[in-house]
Design a protein around this motif. Structure first.
Motif, PDB file in Angstrom:
ATOM      1  N   ARG A   4      -3.373  -0.068   2.451  1.00  0.00           N
ATOM      2  CA  ARG A   4      -2.768   1.213   2.076  1.00  0.00           C
ATOM      3  C   ARG A   4      -1.936   1.087   0.800  1.00  0.00           C
ATOM      4  O   ARG A   4      -1.975   1.961  -0.065  1.00  0.00           O
ATOM      5  CB  ARG A   4      -1.892   1.727   3.220  1.00  0.00           C
ATOM      6  CG  ARG A   4      -2.695   2.224   4.394  1.00  0.00           C
ATOM      7  CD  ARG A   4      -1.823   2.565   5.566  1.00  0.00           C
ATOM      8  NE  ARG A   4      -2.586   3.265   6.589  1.00  0.00           N
ATOM      9  CZ  ARG A   4      -2.149   3.486   7.802  1.00  0.00           C
ATOM     10  NH1 ARG A   4      -0.942   3.078   8.176  1.00  0.00           N
ATOM     11  NH2 ARG A   4      -2.908   4.129   8.677  1.00  0.00           N
ATOM     12  N   LYS A  28      -4.140   0.843  -2.257  1.00  0.00           N
ATOM     13  CA  LYS A  28      -4.700   2.165  -2.560  1.00  0.00           C
ATOM     14  C   LYS A  28      -3.625   3.058  -3.172  1.00  0.00           C
ATOM     15  O   LYS A  28      -3.886   3.790  -4.135  1.00  0.00           O
ATOM     16  CB  LYS A  28      -5.275   2.793  -1.282  1.00  0.00           C
ATOM     17  CG  LYS A  28      -5.963   4.107  -1.515  1.00  0.00           C
ATOM     18  CD  LYS A  28      -7.164   3.959  -2.437  1.00  0.00           C
ATOM     19  CE  LYS A  28      -7.867   5.282  -2.629  1.00  0.00           C
ATOM     20  NZ  LYS A  28      -8.925   5.227  -3.626  1.00  0.00           N
ATOM     21  N   ALA A  29      -2.403   2.998  -2.633  1.00  0.00           N
ATOM     22  CA  ALA A  29      -1.306   3.798  -3.179  1.00  0.00           C
ATOM     23  C   ALA A  29      -1.024   3.400  -4.628  1.00  0.00           C
ATOM     24  O   ALA A  29      -0.812   4.274  -5.483  1.00  0.00           O
ATOM     25  CB  ALA A  29      -0.043   3.622  -2.321  1.00  0.00           C
ATOM     26  N   GLN A  30      -1.042   2.105  -4.915  1.00  0.00           N
ATOM     27  CA  GLN A  30      -0.847   1.641  -6.294  1.00  0.00           C
ATOM     28  C   GLN A  30      -1.911   2.233  -7.213  1.00  0.00           C
ATOM     29  O   GLN A  30      -1.605   2.697  -8.307  1.00  0.00           O
ATOM     30  CB  GLN A  30      -0.922   0.109  -6.378  1.00  0.00           C
ATOM     31  CG  GLN A  30       0.304  -0.596  -5.898  1.00  0.00           C
ATOM     32  CD  GLN A  30       0.113  -2.112  -5.935  1.00  0.00           C
ATOM     33  OE1 GLN A  30      -0.941  -2.632  -5.580  1.00  0.00           O
ATOM     34  NE2 GLN A  30       1.160  -2.807  -6.358  1.00  0.00           N
ATOM     35  N   ILE A  71       0.223  11.212  -2.316  1.00  0.00           N
ATOM     36  CA  ILE A  71      -0.259   9.831  -2.176  1.00  0.00           C
ATOM     37  C   ILE A  71       0.101   9.305  -0.793  1.00  0.00           C
ATOM     38  O   ILE A  71      -0.722   8.672  -0.129  1.00  0.00           O
ATOM     39  CB  ILE A  71       0.324   8.937  -3.289  1.00  0.00           C
ATOM     40  CG1 ILE A  71      -0.254   9.366  -4.638  1.00  0.00           C
ATOM     41  CG2 ILE A  71       0.047   7.462  -3.014  1.00  0.00           C
ATOM     42  CD1 ILE A  71       0.397   8.729  -5.836  1.00  0.00           C
ATOM     43  N   SER A  72       1.311   9.598  -0.351  1.00  0.00           N
ATOM     44  CA  SER A  72       1.755   9.176   0.970  1.00  0.00           C
ATOM     45  C   SER A  72       0.777   9.659   2.033  1.00  0.00           C
ATOM     46  O   SER A  72       0.349   8.881   2.902  1.00  0.00           O
ATOM     47  CB  SER A  72       3.162   9.724   1.239  1.00  0.00           C
ATOM     48  OG  SER A  72       3.583   9.422   2.536  1.00  0.00           O
ATOM     49  N   LYS A 119      -2.371  10.616   1.533  1.00  0.00           N
ATOM     50  CA  LYS A 119      -3.708  10.066   1.283  1.00  0.00           C
ATOM     51  C   LYS A 119      -3.861   8.643   1.816  1.00  0.00           C
ATOM     52  O   LYS A 119      -4.975   8.201   2.076  1.00  0.00           O
ATOM     53  CB  LYS A 119      -4.027  10.078  -0.217  1.00  0.00           C
ATOM     54  CG  LYS A 119      -4.336  11.459  -0.762  1.00  0.00           C
ATOM     55  CD  LYS A 119      -4.677  11.384  -2.239  1.00  0.00           C
ATOM     56  CE  LYS A 119      -4.997  12.730  -2.792  1.00  0.00           C
ATOM     57  NZ  LYS A 119      -6.221  13.318  -2.274  1.00  0.00           N
ATOM     58  N   VAL A 120      -2.755   7.922   1.942  1.00  0.00           N
ATOM     59  CA  VAL A 120      -2.835   6.557   2.451  1.00  0.00           C
ATOM     60  C   VAL A 120      -2.331   6.433   3.890  1.00  0.00           C
ATOM     61  O   VAL A 120      -2.061   5.339   4.373  1.00  0.00           O
ATOM     62  CB  VAL A 120      -2.125   5.535   1.526  1.00  0.00           C
ATOM     63  CG1 VAL A 120      -2.780   5.500   0.160  1.00  0.00           C
ATOM     64  CG2 VAL A 120      -0.643   5.797   1.418  1.00  0.00           C
ATOM     65  N   PHE A 165       7.052   5.874   3.825  1.00  0.00           N
ATOM     66  CA  PHE A 165       6.058   5.379   2.867  1.00  0.00           C
ATOM     67  C   PHE A 165       6.750   4.711   1.678  1.00  0.00           C
ATOM     68  O   PHE A 165       6.389   3.611   1.268  1.00  0.00           O
ATOM     69  CB  PHE A 165       5.152   6.521   2.384  1.00  0.00           C
ATOM     70  CG  PHE A 165       4.412   6.197   1.118  1.00  0.00           C
ATOM     71  CD1 PHE A 165       3.344   5.305   1.124  1.00  0.00           C
ATOM     72  CD2 PHE A 165       4.790   6.771  -0.090  1.00  0.00           C
ATOM     73  CE1 PHE A 165       2.669   4.995  -0.056  1.00  0.00           C
ATOM     74  CE2 PHE A 165       4.124   6.467  -1.263  1.00  0.00           C
ATOM     75  CZ  PHE A 165       3.060   5.578  -1.244  1.00  0.00           C
ATOM     76  N   PHE A 196       6.397   0.900   0.562  1.00  0.00           N
ATOM     77  CA  PHE A 196       5.859   0.639  -0.770  1.00  0.00           C
ATOM     78  C   PHE A 196       6.795  -0.305  -1.535  1.00  0.00           C
ATOM     79  O   PHE A 196       6.356  -1.273  -2.147  1.00  0.00           O
ATOM     80  CB  PHE A 196       5.672   1.957  -1.536  1.00  0.00           C
ATOM     81  CG  PHE A 196       4.959   1.775  -2.848  1.00  0.00           C
ATOM     82  CD1 PHE A 196       3.580   1.892  -2.920  1.00  0.00           C
ATOM     83  CD2 PHE A 196       5.661   1.489  -4.015  1.00  0.00           C
ATOM     84  CE1 PHE A 196       2.913   1.719  -4.123  1.00  0.00           C
ATOM     85  CE2 PHE A 196       5.005   1.323  -5.225  1.00  0.00           C
ATOM     86  CZ  PHE A 196       3.627   1.433  -5.280  1.00  0.00           C
ATOM     87  N   PRO A 233       7.816   3.926  -5.355  1.00  0.00           N
ATOM     88  CA  PRO A 233       6.742   4.734  -5.949  1.00  0.00           C
ATOM     89  C   PRO A 233       7.254   5.609  -7.098  1.00  0.00           C
ATOM     90  O   PRO A 233       6.553   5.771  -8.100  1.00  0.00           O
ATOM     91  CB  PRO A 233       6.215   5.589  -4.806  1.00  0.00           C
ATOM     92  CG  PRO A 233       6.771   5.040  -3.558  1.00  0.00           C
ATOM     93  CD  PRO A 233       7.920   4.174  -3.915  1.00  0.00           C
TER      94      PRO A 233
END
Length: 191
Positions: free
Chosen positions: A141, A144-146, A159-160, A162-163, A171, A175, A183
């Motif tokens: 996750r 992918k977030a990166q 983004i939070s 989506k992952v 999140f 992160f 983030p």
């Protein structure tokens, strides 16, 4: 193996001592290679008197028969079959994490899909990857977030989601723990 034995047969200077040396070397290679995947030959062949068997080998054909017999026992053993099943289960879990990272994923879900206990799955996954399944999912996750942050098209809350995180502060804290930077700092810096 057949090509190798044919090559040995074509050599005129092959001695029984050399063949016996080859047997010992090949056995050592097998033992080392299989040990790295969790199979211990001493467990499969507890009563084997290796040296007395190897001394009997006088021809390439005998080498082939001896080696073929050992390979057959190894390949049909319970340890080998279990190891193959472990690999399949771990591969499934890894692929599942990559395909479903945006969803809620738990070891309990994997347990139900693979018909294995949570504890057992966690053990084989950690042995194979060095990570617990939960940590592996988090890593997937976070990578992918990166990537999504780098695209610059999405807000942090998007983004939070989506992952797989509905809670944005949670999140953000995960992160930061994994990346050493929040983030929002990534967004501002354009990293």
């Amino acid at each position: 193996m057949e090509a190798y034995i044919n090559r040995l047969q074509s050599m005129s200077t092959i001695t029984p001592a050399y063949l016996q040396y080859l047997c010992t070397e090949l056995w050592t290679i097998f033992a080392y290679s299989l040990y790295s995947v969790g199979i211990v030959l001493d467990e499969l062949f507890p009563e084997i008197k290796l040296q007395s068997e190897i001394i009997q080998i006088q021809t390439p054909e005998q080498l082939q028969q001896w080696l073929g017999g050992k390979i057959h026992i190894i390949a049909t053993s319970r340890h080998w079959n279990e190891n193959s099943k472990h690999k399949e289960a771990v591969d499934f879990m890894i692929q599942y994490a990559h395909d479903h990272y945006a969803e809620e994923i738990s070891l309990e879900d994997m347990s139900k899909q693979l018909y294995l206990s949570r504890n057992y799955l966690n053990q084989i996954f950690k042995k194979a990857t060095g990570e617990t399944f939960t940590n592996y999912v988090i890593q997937v996750r976070m990578k992918k977030a990166q990537a999504l942050l780098a695209e610059g098209k999405y807000l942090i809350y998007e983004i939070s989601e989506k992952v797989g995180y509905k809670n944005v502060p949670y999140f953000s804290s995960i992160f930061k723990k994994y990346n050493g930077i929040s983030p929002s700092e990534v967004s501002k810096s354009g990293l």
